[in-house]
Design an enzyme around this catalytic site. Structure first.
Site, mmCIF file in Angstrom:
data_model
loop_
_atom_site.group_PDB
_atom_site.id
_atom_site.type_symbol
_atom_site.label_atom_id
_atom_site.label_comp_id
_atom_site.label_asym_id
_atom_site.label_seq_id
_atom_site.Cartn_x
_atom_site.Cartn_y
_atom_site.Cartn_z
ATOM 1 N N HIS A 52 0.798 -1.178 0.102
ATOM 2 C CA HIS A 52 -0.083 -0.061 -0.010
ATOM 3 C C HIS A 52 0.775 1.270 0.124
ATOM 4 O O HIS A 52 0.257 2.428 0.292
ATOM 5 C CB HIS A 52 -0.825 -0.106 1.207
ATOM 6 C CG HIS A 52 -2.075 -1.090 1.262
ATOM 7 N ND1 HIS A 52 -3.196 -0.491 0.533
ATOM 8 C CD2 HIS A 52 -2.245 -2.332 1.602
ATOM 9 C CE1 HIS A 52 -3.856 -1.588 0.644
ATOM 10 N NE2 HIS A 52 -3.416 -2.655 1.589
ATOM 11 N N LYS B 85 -9.031 12.534 4.524
ATOM 12 C CA LYS B 85 -8.028 11.542 4.627
ATOM 13 C C LYS B 85 -7.122 11.741 6.042
ATOM 14 O O LYS B 85 -6.983 12.787 6.660
ATOM 15 C CB LYS B 85 -7.506 11.563 3.486
ATOM 16 C CG LYS B 85 -6.820 12.691 2.916
ATOM 17 C CD LYS B 85 -6.069 12.585 1.546
ATOM 18 C CE LYS B 85 -7.279 12.427 0.514
ATOM 19 N NZ LYS B 85 -7.016 11.341 -0.372
ATOM 20 N N ARG B 86 -6.123 10.790 6.130
ATOM 21 C CA ARG B 86 -5.395 10.766 7.202
ATOM 22 C C ARG B 86 -4.433 12.029 7.008
ATOM 23 O O ARG B 86 -4.119 12.095 5.861
ATOM 24 C CB ARG B 86 -4.597 9.218 7.189
ATOM 25 C CG ARG B 86 -3.334 9.406 8.172
ATOM 26 C CD ARG B 86 -2.848 7.761 8.204
ATOM 27 N NE ARG B 86 -2.655 7.524 6.920
ATOM 28 C CZ ARG B 86 -1.325 7.222 6.283
ATOM 29 N NH1 ARG B 86 -0.630 8.066 6.938
ATOM 30 N NH2 ARG B 86 -1.063 6.971 5.175
ATOM 31 N N LYS C 267 0.138 13.528 1.524
ATOM 32 C CA LYS C 267 -1.466 13.860 1.130
ATOM 33 C C LYS C 267 -1.767 15.299 0.742
ATOM 34 O O LYS C 267 -2.578 15.754 0.487
ATOM 35 C CB LYS C 267 -2.341 13.369 2.173
ATOM 36 C CG LYS C 267 -2.334 11.888 2.246
ATOM 37 C CD LYS C 267 -3.159 11.308 3.202
ATOM 38 C CE LYS C 267 -2.990 9.807 3.001
ATOM 39 N NZ LYS C 267 -3.631 8.906 2.119
ATOM 40 N N THR D 69 -9.052 5.356 -1.834
ATOM 41 C CA THR D 69 -10.579 4.877 -2.447
ATOM 42 C C THR D 69 -11.507 6.074 -1.915
ATOM 43 O O THR D 69 -12.539 6.038 -2.439
ATOM 44 C CB THR D 69 -10.990 3.762 -1.418
ATOM 45 O OG1 THR D 69 -10.539 4.120 0.052
ATOM 46 C CG2 THR D 69 -10.110 2.551 -1.644
ATOM 47 N N LYS E 193 -15.215 7.113 -3.784
ATOM 48 C CA LYS E 193 -16.637 7.566 -3.218
ATOM 49 C C LYS E 193 -16.941 8.764 -3.901
ATOM 50 O O LYS E 193 -18.228 9.000 -3.942
ATOM 51 C CB LYS E 193 -16.126 7.341 -1.699
ATOM 52 C CG LYS E 193 -15.849 5.972 -1.281
ATOM 53 C CD LYS E 193 -15.401 5.985 0.155
ATOM 54 C CE LYS E 193 -14.652 4.677 0.731
ATOM 55 N NZ LYS E 193 -13.881 4.796 1.879
#
Length: 798
Positions: free
Chosen positions: A348, A527-528, A533, A635, A639
């Site tokens: 991942h 998100k985290r 990110k 993911t 969504k």
């Protein structure tokens, strides 16, 4: 189940399970009674699925994961068993608030982010497809942590989801195993014997996971840690009451908290214990099930497929070899072949620091036999491939990513780009040795939870337009395309989105005290919190936008609501600084009389599945802005697109495939490619160069140094400013200018509402490929060699 039957079942459980009468029952009582009634409906297909798998002697899939972010289960179970409408009717008849009842259920605190949510989607799809499977993990008493904010800072508190009964689980005291740690290894007649110094009991708790239309159910088996001896009675009788309970407290520590802070030696030891604990218990359970009907251990790969979700269960390789050699007498090389035939590994991350490594000192202390076996596995690999340059153990560390690769039959990436980059970067040398081993399985999400259930306004429109077949076969959403040219359809699509935005606005007003305009663009990044990110790129652009609005208050600004959500790891100080900055910017921007009508910043605390189910249906814009080459898949991006949000993003992870499917014209692309990122990072002074070239960027960074968002404190956010201006490893500054350009393109597009809704509807219509059903079918065919065991009649009916 008719309304009358369901009502009778609810009232029966209220009386006989909970011991309450209707006149004195609380919302909690009604929720538990309804859950018990729905659970009853799941048990029969659950048992029948198990019997079917045994009768067919079918190959089973075992999915090992540190996280299963399953969220609330009641509504999901009602949707998949087809009793949601009946349940609403029952509670209408009883005069009770149905929404309050189902929202009384706490989120199961069994995960953090995408890794755990993916695992939950996969289990639901395995059940929908009728593939026999178990999910294995840990039954965390407190999960990750409950997040709150104090003066803008993240504060971690224990998650308390298990203070209430977890209605969906069945305790299995008969399914328990002793798991050891430490001790030493002896030779007994040529066989190694490990004598652990300490041990705990792993006890199983089973939750049935029902698939669409209630035709098949698989099992999520979570392990709780218990002491071998509950109480030291001698110490208790001597008055040492806390010492008497110490053994129980130390054992239960293993299953208390997800991802304990591992910045200390004690934290590292606990985390390795957790990983071995659930992996070892799961493997014992798998072998126990196999040997009920089989005697030849060489047949294990024919009946067992084990998927390692990231490196957390990587100890499965040496542990399975140990169980086959030390405890069952198999020769070492045969055991390695059998283990490899069963094991598969999902990678991942491309971040080398995220591929777990354990010090050989810690590994040798806690798992001495396994350290020996890792060396033997490494030596065998060297004999088989003399030209190899990669080892599983070097420089005093055991490298769990390399160990997972060496012991796996297949290694899969989770998006097309990620898989190719794996071959070129973190596993380049191993890929050269084993060119057939790496395969791709692009992630997916279940359309039941992430459209049918969480977005009734939109899913009703879809079903009215093309029927309900899309819920089982999400690629049927393509049938929406001919209707997108119909103004009436787009009006209903826009109305569904507006309904969701009104609901979110009302919730924000009640819970955060901020008034939102549902007609503004809802721009969401959830998100985290992590530097790659790039939540700090988003908030930096927000600062620059706010400054422009203040400079030009008469311009035609597109109103935006910027929403952030996510948790930072307790020991990740820079990520926690980013959270503090976002909340500080929100405090200033939301109270600015000049700009607050155009720009709001919202950060709801304690992001979880339930909050995602509120935010995603209401999103107009999805922020997927990671540094190219760093996000494996994502993911959340799937969504959002499925629910009709447009994406602003880089060519990273599954963004690449989303853009291909929804159309480049319906995606706001910016930023460097993965190759350009590597080249740019090699340019000395790249951050300073980018800042000098863009006055907006320079001014935004200056605001971090001059106290604009810190009540005049020049030092509070200096660390973030210096990181951006000097090292900027994740290239926030180098991508800022293009991000600003793309963001203004978004503004312009949103003002053309007819064109916007056409693009949004095309995102929904073309996102069905990103169903986890499609992903699981790929795993079953390319990795597991596992088949559906649903009857031919059932499959034909679908």
């Amino acid at each position: 189940m008719s309304k009358e039957v369901l009502k009778g079942a609810v009232l029966s459980h209220l009386k006989y399970t909970l011991g309450k009468d209707a006149d004195h029952a609380t919302i909690y009582d009604w929720r538990v009674a309804l859950s018990q009634a729905v659970r009853d409906r799941i048990v029969d297909p659950w048992f029948e699925a198990t019997r079917t798998a045994y009768r067919a002697d079918a190959k089973r899939v075992y999915y090992l994961s540190m996280e299963f972010l399953i969220g609330r289960l009641l509504e999901d179970a009602m949707v998949n068993t087809g009793v949601l409408d009946e349940a609403k009717a029952v509670f209408d008849e009883l005069g009770l608030p149905f929404d309050r009842v189902i929202h009384n259920e706490p989120d199961a605190a069994l995960g953090n982010g995408g890794l755990g949510r993916l695992a939950a989607c996969f289990l639901e799809s395995l059940s929908t497809l009728g593939i026999p499977a178990y999910g294995y993990g840990i039954r965390y008493e407190h999960g990750l942590f409950r997040q709150r904010f104090e003066n803008g800072w993240q504060i971690e508190e224990p998650e308390d989801w298990l203070t209430q009964e977890h209605v969906w689980e069945f305790e299995r005291p008969e399914a328990s195993f002793e798991i050891g740690f430490g001790g030493n290894v002896h030779n007994n007649g040529g066989r190694a014997v490990w004598r652990p110094q300490e041990a705990v009991i792993a006890q199983a708790f089973d939750t049935p996971v029902i698939g669409w239309q209630g035709r098949w159910a698989n099992t999520l088996r979570l392990w709780g840690a218990l002491p071998k001896k509950v109480l030291d009675l001698g110490r208790f009788n001597a008055g040492d009451y806390s010492g008497a309970a110490e053994v129980e407290a130390l054992a239960r520590t293993i299953s208390r908290v997800l991802y304990p802070d591992d910045t200390s030696d004690a934290g590292k030891a606990l985390r390795l214990k957790q990983e071995y604990f659930f992996t070892a218990a799961s493997l014992r359970d798998i072998l126990r099930r196999f040997e009920q009907d089989h005697t030849d251990w060489r047949d294990l790969p024919k009946k067992v497929a084990i998927q390692l979700n990231d490196t957390h269960p990587a100890i499965a390789g040496p542990e399975l070899v140990r169980l086959l050699t030390d405890e069952r007498g198999m020769e070492f090389e045969d055991a390695v072949d059998v283990a490899r035939g069963c094991l598969n590994y999902t990678n991942h991350t491309l971040l080398p620091e995220a591929l777990e490594r354990w010090s050989e000192g810690l590994m040798g202390y806690l798992l001495p036999r396994h350290l020996e076996l890792i060396d033997q596995i490494d030596a065998l690999h060297a004999r088989q491939y003399p030209s190899r340059t990669v080892t599983a153990r070097e420089h005093g560390e055991v490298k769990m990513g390399e160990l997972s690769f060496i012991m796996a039959s297949r290694v899969n990436g989770v998006s097309a780009l990620h898989t190719e980059l794996m071959k070129e970067t973190v596993f380049k040398d191993l890929h050269t040795l084993h060119p057939e081993r790496i395969v791709n399985q692009t992630n997916g999400v279940t359309p039941r939870r992430w459209l049918r259930s969480c977005n009734p306004a939109l899913s009703t429109l879809i079903t009215d337009t093309i029927g309900e077949g899309w819920v089982r076969d999400a690629e049927q959403l393509l049938q929406l395309e001919p209707h997108i040219g119909d103004a009436g359809f787009l009006d209903r699509f826009a109305a569904a989105k507006h309904t969701n935005k009104v609901q979110l606005s009302n919730w924000v007003g009640r819970n955060l005290g901020v008034k939102l305009d549902p007609d503004a663009m809802f721009d969401i990044q959830i998100k985290r919190i992590h530097e790659y990110k790039r939540q700090h790129l988003n908030i930096l652009e927000t600062i620059a936008l706010w400054q422009e609005m203040r400079d030009h208050p008469n311009a035609d600004w597109t109103p935006r609501v910027k929403v952030f959500g996510g948790k930072a790891a307790p020991g990740y100080h820079f990520a926690k600084q980013i959270i503090h900055l976002i909340n500080s910017v929100a405090r200033v921007v939301n109270n600015d009389p000049v700009t607050s009508k155009w720009l709001k910043v919202i950060y709801p605390p304690n992001y979880n599945v339930t909050l995602a189910e509120r935010l995603i249906p209401a999103a107009d814009l999805s922020e997927q802005i990671s540094t190219a080459g760093k996000e494996a898949s994502g993911t959340g991006n799937m969504k959002f697109a499925l629910n009709g949000a447009l994406t602003i993003g880089t060519l990273d992870g599954a963004n690449v495939e989303i853009r291909e499917h929804v159309g480049a014209e319906n995606f706001f692309l910016f930023g460097m490619t993965a190759q350009e990122v590597m080249e740019r990072r090699a340019v000395e002074g790249h951050a300073a160069e980018a800042i000098a070239a863009d006055p907006r960027l320079a001014r935004a960074i200056d605001s971090l140094r001059n106290g604009t968002f810190a009540d005049g404190d020049h030092d509070r956010f200096r660390g973030i400013a210096d990181n951006l201006a000097i090292s900027d490893y994740f290239l926030v500054c180098s991508d800022f200018t293009d991000y600003w350009r793309a963001s203004r393109e978004v503004d312009s597009a949103f003002r053309d509402s007819g064109h916007w809704w056409r693009m949004a509807a095309l995102n929904t219509a073309r996102s069905g490929w990103f169903s986890s059903d499609r992903t699981i079918q790929g795993y079953a065919k390319d990795i597991w060699n596992a088949a559906s065991q649903m009857s031919a009649n059932t499959l034909a009916a679908e």
